[in-house]
Design an enzyme around this catalytic site. Structure first.
Site, PDB file in Angstrom:
ATOM      1  N   GLU A  68      55.927 -12.550 -35.579  1.00  0.00           N
ATOM      2  CA  GLU A  68      55.849 -12.480 -34.110  1.00  0.00           C
ATOM      3  C   GLU A  68      57.228 -12.743 -33.547  1.00  0.00           C
ATOM      4  OE1 GLU A  68      53.174 -15.615 -32.861  1.00  0.00           O
ATOM      5  OE2 GLU A  68      51.931 -15.105 -34.578  1.00  0.00           O
ATOM      6  N   LYS A 128      59.825 -14.813 -31.346  1.00  0.00           N
ATOM      7  CA  LYS A 128      59.921 -16.224 -30.955  1.00  0.00           C
ATOM      8  C   LYS A 128      60.426 -16.285 -29.511  1.00  0.00           C
ATOM      9  CE  LYS A 128      61.425 -20.727 -32.565  1.00  0.00           C
ATOM     10  NZ  LYS A 128      61.876 -21.240 -31.290  1.00  0.00           N
ATOM     11  N   ASP A 144      61.486 -17.659 -25.880  1.00  0.00           N
ATOM     12  CA  ASP A 144      62.315 -18.802 -25.517  1.00  0.00           C
ATOM     13  C   ASP A 144      61.861 -19.368 -24.174  1.00  0.00           C
ATOM     14  OD1 ASP A 144      64.258 -20.583 -25.989  1.00  0.00           O
ATOM     15  OD2 ASP A 144      65.944 -19.281 -25.514  1.00  0.00           O
ATOM     16  N   TYR A 179      50.010 -17.345 -28.646  1.00  0.00           N
ATOM     17  CA  TYR A 179      50.204 -17.101 -30.070  1.00  0.00           C
ATOM     18  C   TYR A 179      49.317 -17.946 -30.972  1.00  0.00           C
ATOM     19  CZ  TYR A 179      53.519 -20.931 -29.188  1.00  0.00           C
ATOM     20  OH  TYR A 179      54.100 -22.097 -28.784  1.00  0.00           O
ATOM     21  N   LYS A 227      65.872 -17.701 -36.886  1.00  0.00           N
ATOM     22  CA  LYS A 227      66.630 -17.751 -35.625  1.00  0.00           C
ATOM     23  C   LYS A 227      67.820 -16.806 -35.687  1.00  0.00           C
ATOM     24  CE  LYS A 227      66.623 -21.548 -33.322  1.00  0.00           C
ATOM     25  NZ  LYS A 227      66.064 -22.368 -32.298  1.00  0.00           N
ATOM     26  N   CYS A 254      93.076 -41.675 -14.061  1.00  0.00           N
ATOM     27  CA  CYS A 254      91.845 -40.947 -13.716  1.00  0.00           C
ATOM     28  C   CYS A 254      92.139 -39.861 -12.673  1.00  0.00           C
ATOM     29  CB  CYS A 254      90.818 -41.937 -13.171  1.00  0.00           C
ATOM     30  SG  CYS A 254      89.379 -41.139 -12.458  1.00  0.00           S
ATOM     31  N   CYS A 293      90.315 -41.251  -9.213  1.00  0.00           N
ATOM     32  CA  CYS A 293      90.677 -42.475  -8.493  1.00  0.00           C
ATOM     33  C   CYS A 293      92.042 -43.009  -8.882  1.00  0.00           C
ATOM     34  CB  CYS A 293      89.626 -43.555  -8.705  1.00  0.00           C
ATOM     35  SG  CYS A 293      89.690 -44.238 -10.353  1.00  0.00           S
ATOM     36  N   CYS A 328      87.571 -44.119 -17.591  1.00  0.00           N
ATOM     37  CA  CYS A 328      88.110 -44.655 -16.354  1.00  0.00           C
ATOM     38  C   CYS A 328      87.376 -45.978 -16.170  1.00  0.00           C
ATOM     39  CB  CYS A 328      87.790 -43.702 -15.192  1.00  0.00           C
ATOM     40  SG  CYS A 328      87.882 -44.493 -13.590  1.00  0.00           S
ATOM     41  N   CYS A 333      85.198 -46.117  -8.958  1.00  0.00           N
ATOM     42  CA  CYS A 333      85.694 -44.737  -8.917  1.00  0.00           C
ATOM     43  C   CYS A 333      84.614 -43.835  -8.293  1.00  0.00           C
ATOM     44  CB  CYS A 333      86.011 -44.280 -10.342  1.00  0.00           C
ATOM     45  SG  CYS A 333      86.298 -42.519 -10.478  1.00  0.00           S
TER      46      CYS A 333
HETATM   47  S1  IVH Z   1      53.941 -21.094 -33.446  1.00  0.00           S
HETATM   48  C1  IVH Z   1      53.140 -24.734 -35.811  1.00  0.00           C
HETATM   49  N1  IVH Z   1      54.746 -18.817 -32.436  1.00  0.00           N
HETATM   50  O1  IVH Z   1      58.763 -22.305 -30.956  1.00  0.00           O
HETATM   51  C2  IVH Z   1      53.415 -23.515 -35.055  1.00  0.00           C
HETATM   52  N2  IVH Z   1      55.827 -20.808 -31.726  1.00  0.00           N
HETATM   53  O2  IVH Z   1      59.586 -24.784 -32.927  1.00  0.00           O
HETATM   54  C3  IVH Z   1      54.113 -23.776 -33.801  1.00  0.00           C
HETATM   55  N3  IVH Z   1      57.568 -20.476 -30.057  1.00  0.00           N
HETATM   56  O3  IVH Z   1      57.139 -25.221 -29.882  1.00  0.00           O
HETATM   57  C4  IVH Z   1      54.207 -22.724 -32.863  1.00  0.00           C
HETATM   58  N4  IVH Z   1      57.373 -18.292 -29.920  1.00  0.00           N
HETATM   59  O4  IVH Z   1      57.473 -23.367 -28.219  1.00  0.00           O
HETATM   60  C5  IVH Z   1      54.919 -20.142 -32.463  1.00  0.00           C
HETATM   61  N5  IVH Z   1      55.351 -16.742 -31.600  1.00  0.00           N
HETATM   62  C6  IVH Z   1      55.513 -18.054 -31.627  1.00  0.00           C
HETATM   63  C7  IVH Z   1      56.469 -18.721 -30.829  1.00  0.00           C
HETATM   64  C8  IVH Z   1      56.602 -20.102 -30.913  1.00  0.00           C
HETATM   65  C9  IVH Z   1      58.015 -19.359 -29.471  1.00  0.00           C
HETATM   66  C10 IVH Z   1      58.116 -21.814 -29.821  1.00  0.00           C
HETATM   67  C11 IVH Z   1      57.088 -22.856 -29.455  1.00  0.00           C
HETATM   68  C12 IVH Z   1      57.213 -23.958 -30.458  1.00  0.00           C
HETATM   69  C13 IVH Z   1      58.560 -23.692 -31.054  1.00  0.00           C
HETATM   70  C14 IVH Z   1      58.522 -24.067 -32.517  1.00  0.00           C
END
Ligand code: IVH
Length: 675
Positions: A114, A116, A118, A228, A319, A414, A417, A432, A437
């Site tokens: 899936e 990830k 943000d 998810y 990542k 500083c 000040c 400082c 200050c």
């Molecule tokens: S699964 C144990 N799926 O990533 C499984 N997490 O460090 C935990 N996140 O806190 C979550 N996309 O905020 C999962 N497709 C995805 C995700 C996802 C983003 C985030 C989530 C979690 C962090 C994990």
């Protein structure tokens, strides 16, 4: 209209609106115009106003917001919300696969990949198909209940209507709430036109928005969600669930927003290929992602593989490398922090990188500048990783302009000040040391009024700056003297009467903030909100804290020598005692209110709870220990006195026996608490 007809119309409007939300926000296939939507919504709001007894918690009118929440109660997650371990390259993924293969001893397995997202993780609890609670992840065990704010997210179903899959719809759904890239830009445009500070990135803005008191502002931010995870809260029903991939499809059938990029892969090579593909197109997505999540598909296998510490072993986050860009550093400026720390900052030619425009980056300290040989006028590579603050990674020496700028040298005094800077032995930073200050005063006051400290709304950056300049604020205690200047303040240019009244209200309310917040707000070096909580709960009032020895502070669980030293030193200073006295007189809370320990049996003792207890919920056990004057900590260390172990206790038990910490059973615990 007759009662029955009204009810019918309300029902009709609700269905139309919920269906429109689903089609627009989940399927991205709207079938009515915005105008029609607004007309239906207005009609519904009007009817609900006339007949308030007909308002239901699952009415789409709840999405408009308007409710004010002053305190978000903390809730315990039924199942902890774990985080993921990270991987950064192909080798890490191959290693992960090797581990899975070993753990599954020859069984066949598949992965679900899936995106990830943000944003901020949240949990949604449904009972009989109705959304009854929404919460933040918090520390994984406890989060904040933010149901009202989550209801404003139009893709989140308020009521589920397909029963065929389960007998009951008592489920928990987890996912990520986020702000789309273009919505984030809009939010910042609005901030700009209203003269407010710009937000640094979408992720933090999203997390901050979820905790706003005014849900109509939340509604206006247009938050989004991708789900998810699905879990049935009834164990028998949960047993019917076999595969994560199927779960995602069930979530889709239940009309939850599920990102459609998820896919099933049969080999790690295919997973690696998928990660590469996503990395190619991620910039073009309308929302931010920072990687790919890889999960073992079979729930039975997930269970077999299990979890360690805070992350499951059956999943991993891949990542993407931090995004980098090239720009020119035209100046090095100095920032003065609240304890006087001088931080050099790189002023950059603005550059757009990973969703936001960057014009400044931290340079940490003088040594760091020397090590990287950073000079004004240099072209540099900046990087934005998972963190908010971008950093300068490297100087492009071959592009260094001539004549070469001299090496950076920390000034003697500083920049704000003018008092002499000092660098204590063993410290990387210059300070400082002028307590008065203006930059320090400003930073201390900003810290004091912040939301997680005294939470005085309305006292923002520019107002504080102005009040300091005009002599109304010289230190944090002056905040409580502001109402004395009501008349003068109300006629100050640019600040309306209303905003001053608002500040006064905030000041008054802050007197109710608990001792732990006060302790955090006064800004003792190295004392963050968590440490403040530990100290407040342990010492219970300010007099105890003022009269304690360095050793006694250090003996508190999770308090190290650095913090102990800083706390001891703070309370030893006459100036600080005077400051505390003034705050006391202003009416702030300087002791833990609520129950006193029932007996002091456990005073000074630290417990760690692990495994499943038969008779107590974790929270109840924790409360008992605290009532007896003890402390409960999340992790085992040399300072732990007892580990209370229930069934299926894991790594904490291993660590406890390694360290020789006493392990007690539930029965032994019961013996101990018999009065
Ligand atoms: S699964 C144990 N799926 O990533 C499984 N997490 O460090 C935990 N996140 O806190 C979550 N996309 O905020 C999962 N497709 C995805 C995700 C996802 C983003 C985030 C989530 C979690 C962090 C994990």
């Amino acid at each position: 209209m007759a009662e029955k007809a009204i009810l019918k119309r309300i029902k009709e409007l609700r269905e139309k609106l919920l269906d429109a939300d689903y089609k627009y926000y989940v399927l991205a296939q709207p079938d009515i115009t915005d105008l029609e939507y607004d007309m239906y919504m207005n009609e519904l709001l009007e009817l609900e106003k006339q007949y308030p007894e007909l308002v239901t918690t699952d009415s789409p009118s709840q999405r408009v917001g308007g409710q004010i929440t002053n305190e978000f109660p903390s809730v315990v997650h039924e199942v902890p919300m774990l985080s993921l371990s990270n991987s950064y390259d192909e080798n890490d993924l191959l290693e992960f696969d090797k581990r899975i293969k070993n753990l599954l001893k020859g069984e066949k397995y598949r992965y679900v990949c899936e995106l990830k997202f943000d944003g901020a993780a949240v949990s949604l609890l449904y009972e009989k198909g109705e959304l009854i609670q929404g919460a933040t992840r918090g520390d994984g065990f406890r989060g904040d209940k933010i149901t009202t704010n989550l209801k404003t997210i139009r893709s989140i179903p308020l009521k589920l209507d397909i029963k065929s899959i389960f007998n009951t719809l008592d489920i928990e759904v987890r996912g990520e709430v986020f702000i789309k890239k273009d919505d984030f830009i809009k939010i910042n445009e609005r901030q700009e036109t209203e003269g407010d500070k710009l937000y640094a990135n979408a992720r933090n803005t999203c997390a901050g928005t979820l905790k706003l008191k005014d849900s109509s502002i939340v509604a206006s931010r247009n938050l989004n969600m991708f789900c998810y995870n699905l879990r049935h809260r009834n164990p028998d029903e949960q047993k019917k669930l076999k595969s994560h991939f199927e779960n995602l499809n069930i979530l889709k059938k239940l009309k939850f927003p599920v990102n459609d990029k998820f896919t099933l892969k049969t080999s790690i090579e295919d997973v690696i290929k998928f990660c590469g593909e996503v990395d190619e197109y991620r910039e073009s997505l309308p929302y931010e992602i920072d990687g790919v999540v890889v999960k073992v598909d079979s729930l039975e296998q997930q269970e077999k593989i299990g979890s360690i510490a805070k992350s499951p072993r059956w999943a991993i986050a891949y990542k993407f490398r931090a995004k980098q860009a090239e720009t020119r550093l035209y100046k090095i400026t100095l920032q003065v922090g609240r304890v006087g720390t001088i931080t050099p900052v790189a002023e950059l030619d603005p550059i757009f990188l990973a969703g936001s425009t960057i014009s400044r980056a931290t340079l940490h300290n003088a040594d760091e500048i020397k090590r990287k040989d950073i000079r004004e006028g240099d072209y540099v590579i900046i990087e934005k990783g998972g963190d908010v603050i971008p950093k300068v990674v490297e100087v492009l020496k071959n592009r260094r302009p001539k004549p070469v700028h001299p090496e950076f040298k920390m000034p003697d005094s500083c920049p704000v000040c003018n008092s002499l800077l000092v660098r204590p032995e063993g410290e990387a930073n210059y300070f400082c040391i002028n307590f008065l200050c203006p930059a320090q005063v400003q930073a201390r006051i900003e810290h004091f009024v912040a939301r997680n400290a005294m939470d005085i709304e309305g006292l923002g950056y520019s107002i504080i700056e102005r009040f300091i300049k005009d002599g109304y604020l010289k230190d944090i205690t002056d905040i409580y003297g502001l109402p004395k200047h009501e008349k003068e303040l109300k006629v100050l240019e640019r600040f309306g009467e209303k905003s001053i009244d608002n500040i006064f209200k905030g000041i008054e309310r802050s007197k109710e903030r608990p001792f732990e917040k006060v302790l955090f707000a006064i800004g003792i070096r190295h004392v963050g909100d968590r440490t403040a909580r530990i100290l407040a709960r342990h010492f219970r009032n300010i007099d105890n804290l003022c009269n304690v020895s360095r050793e006694e502070i250090e003996h508190v669980h999770e308090i190290g020598p650095k913090i102990a030293e800083s706390v001891y030193e703070f309370f030893g200073k006459k100036n600080n005692r005077i400051l505390l006295d003034r705050l006391k007189k202003a009416g702030l809370q300087f002791e833990v209110t609520g129950e006193e320990p029932k007996a002091n049996k456990f005073t000074g003792l630290t417990f760690v709870l692990t495994g499943t207890l038969e008779k107590y919920k974790r929270d109840d056990a924790k409360k008992i220990i605290e009532d007896f004057g003890g402390t409960v900590s999340a992790s085992v260390s040399k300072k732990t006195d007892f580990v209370l172990a229930g069934s299926e206790a894991g790594s904490k038990l291993v660590k406890a026996s390694k360290l020789g910490v006493k392990i007690i059973s539930e029965q032994e615990f019961e013996e101990m608490i018999k009065v």
